[in-house]
Write an enzyme that holds these catalytic residues in place. Structure first.
Site, PDB file in Angstrom:
ATOM      1  N   LYS A   8       0.338  -4.091 -10.240  1.00  0.00           N
ATOM      2  CA  LYS A   8       1.209  -5.223 -10.598  1.00  0.00           C
ATOM      3  C   LYS A   8       0.374  -6.361 -11.174  1.00  0.00           C
ATOM      4  O   LYS A   8      -0.846  -6.430 -10.984  1.00  0.00           O
ATOM      5  CB  LYS A   8       1.989  -5.738  -9.378  1.00  0.00           C
ATOM      6  CG  LYS A   8       1.134  -6.233  -8.190  1.00  0.00           C
ATOM      7  CD  LYS A   8       0.615  -7.657  -8.268  1.00  0.00           C
ATOM      8  CE  LYS A   8      -0.257  -8.000  -7.066  1.00  0.00           C
ATOM      9  NZ  LYS A   8      -1.147  -9.129  -7.281  1.00  0.00           N
ATOM     10  N   PRO A  91      -8.547  -0.664 -10.192  1.00  0.00           N
ATOM     11  CA  PRO A  91      -9.744  -1.234  -9.562  1.00  0.00           C
ATOM     12  C   PRO A  91      -9.429  -1.824  -8.184  1.00  0.00           C
ATOM     13  O   PRO A  91      -8.305  -2.265  -7.930  1.00  0.00           O
ATOM     14  CB  PRO A  91     -10.181  -2.336 -10.533  1.00  0.00           C
ATOM     15  CG  PRO A  91      -9.519  -2.013 -11.826  1.00  0.00           C
ATOM     16  CD  PRO A  91      -8.266  -1.272 -11.496  1.00  0.00           C
ATOM     17  N   GLY A  95      -6.886  -7.951  -7.550  1.00  0.00           N
ATOM     18  CA  GLY A  95      -5.709  -8.783  -7.802  1.00  0.00           C
ATOM     19  C   GLY A  95      -4.560  -8.013  -8.423  1.00  0.00           C
ATOM     20  O   GLY A  95      -3.604  -8.593  -8.925  1.00  0.00           O
ATOM     21  N   LEU A  96      -4.667  -6.666  -8.396  1.00  0.00           N
ATOM     22  CA  LEU A  96      -3.645  -5.819  -9.044  1.00  0.00           C
ATOM     23  C   LEU A  96      -2.781  -5.058  -8.044  1.00  0.00           C
ATOM     24  O   LEU A  96      -1.904  -4.293  -8.425  1.00  0.00           O
ATOM     25  CB  LEU A  96      -4.329  -4.829 -10.001  1.00  0.00           C
ATOM     26  CG  LEU A  96      -5.099  -5.473 -11.160  1.00  0.00           C
ATOM     27  CD1 LEU A  96      -5.931  -4.429 -11.905  1.00  0.00           C
ATOM     28  CD2 LEU A  96      -4.153  -6.179 -12.124  1.00  0.00           C
ATOM     29  N   GLY A  98      -3.418  -2.585  -5.933  1.00  0.00           N
ATOM     30  CA  GLY A  98      -3.560  -1.126  -5.857  1.00  0.00           C
ATOM     31  C   GLY A  98      -3.334  -0.556  -4.466  1.00  0.00           C
ATOM     32  O   GLY A  98      -2.539   0.370  -4.285  1.00  0.00           O
ATOM     33  N   SER A 100      -1.850  -1.969  -1.917  1.00  0.00           N
ATOM     34  CA  SER A 100      -0.473  -2.269  -1.477  1.00  0.00           C
ATOM     35  C   SER A 100       0.520  -1.295  -2.103  1.00  0.00           C
ATOM     36  O   SER A 100       1.457  -0.826  -1.456  1.00  0.00           O
ATOM     37  CB  SER A 100      -0.090  -3.694  -1.881  1.00  0.00           C
ATOM     38  OG  SER A 100      -0.979  -4.616  -1.298  1.00  0.00           O
ATOM     39  N   ASP A 133       1.712  -7.976  -0.185  1.00  0.00           N
ATOM     40  CA  ASP A 133       2.154  -7.454  -1.485  1.00  0.00           C
ATOM     41  C   ASP A 133       2.945  -6.149  -1.368  1.00  0.00           C
ATOM     42  O   ASP A 133       3.553  -5.699  -2.335  1.00  0.00           O
ATOM     43  CB  ASP A 133       0.945  -7.179  -2.395  1.00  0.00           C
ATOM     44  CG  ASP A 133       0.435  -8.440  -3.076  1.00  0.00           C
ATOM     45  OD1 ASP A 133       1.128  -9.470  -3.013  1.00  0.00           O
ATOM     46  OD2 ASP A 133      -0.654  -8.391  -3.676  1.00  0.00           O
TER      47      ASP A 133
END
Length: 282
Positions: A8, A91, A95-96, A98, A100, A133
């Site tokens: 996300k 990665p 902050g993406l 992954g 979660s 998240d």
């Protein structure tokens, strides 16, 4: 066949006060993007949870997919075992979301595998116990996420935004980012407005979306890692309408008016950083 577990980006992230639970209230607009891990879930005859991953350092009990399986097993007294295999493409600590996303994919698919018949609301409540998240990833759409990540309102008529993700090759722990934010209490001046952003998404107005990107973590992470600002400027110089840190960083994403401009920028930037990825929101 593996199940796609999507990453996300946060188009907007405002951090509220810290609660006694240690969580913070947040207000965020999140959207899934096409970058994904691939997850395979297989039943085991013995009563245990095995997590295997292409990244060996994630094969432990801190893995959020493991925590998701354990939570369901304990809460619903499931005696069946499961093997979860994660092909990691997103990665880590980037902050993406992954980890979660992997946890939410595990919850959704174990709900089916174990015949638990849990409704979306129940899954969201369980997801909130794993991490802030995780609840967002239970749903399909772009969403306004509030509370400690557990209040989710879908945003209608989400559309595809062309994006370049750049990760500088180091990690930022969300825990560090929150404690740095609490310590520094940065003064944040921003013209971005969450309601204007949501309207712009509904109207498919990319320029207005670009004008309203915002992330409270940005001043904190930029202060410590100068590279992040340099990445932002690099994206802006290469025709991004705007660029911003996703989540607690260090990944920066730029949004583009069209796939043509995004592709051109990608060709120019693809070798400049450890991870440069051309993608779009789902």
């Amino acid at each position: 066949m593996g199940i796609n577990s999507y990453a996300k980006v946060n188009l907007y992230l405002k951090i509220g006060k810290k609660l006694s639970s240690g969580y913070h209230n947040i207000q965020s607009v999140m959207q899934k993007i096409e970058l994904s891990d691939s997850i395979t879930i297989e039943p085991l005859s013995e009563d245990r949870i095995i997590v295997e991953c292409t990244n060996k350092e994630l094969e432990n009990e801190n893995n959020l997919a493991y925590k998701a399986a354990l939570l369901l097993k304990k809460k619903f007294k499931v005696t069946n075992g499961v093997k979860i295999f994660i092909e990691k493409n997103i990665p880590i600590e980037a902050g993406l979301g992954g980890g979660s996303s992997d946890a939410a994919t595990a919850l959704l698919n174990l709900n089916k595998l174990w015949g638990l018949k849990l409704k979306e609301r129940q899954l969201i409540e369980l997801a909130a116990q794993i991490g802030a998240d995780v609840p967002f990833f239970i749903g399909e759409q772009a969403a306004l996420v509030e509370g400690i990540g557990d209040m989710i309102k879908n945003i209608k008529k989400s559309f595809s935004i062309n994006i370049i993700l750049i990760n500088p090759g180091f990690r930022i722990s969300t825990k560090w980012a929150y404690s740095a934010f609490d310590r520094q209490k940065p003064k944040i001046k921003s013209k971005a407005d969450i309601n204007s952003l949501i309207k712009a998404i509904e109207k498919k107005d990319i320029k207005e979306i670009a004008n309203n990107l915002h992330n409270d973590f940005e001043p904190v992470v930029v202060k410590r890692y100068k590279t992040i600002n340099e990445i932002k400027n690099n994206l802006l110089r290469n025709d991004a309408l705007n660029a911003i840190v996703s989540g607690s960083g260090p990944t920066v994403f730029g949004i583009y008016n069209s796939i043509y401009e995004a592709r051109e920028a990608f060709f120019k930037l693809q070798y400049d950083y450890p991870f440069v990825f051309l993608t779009k929101t789902i």
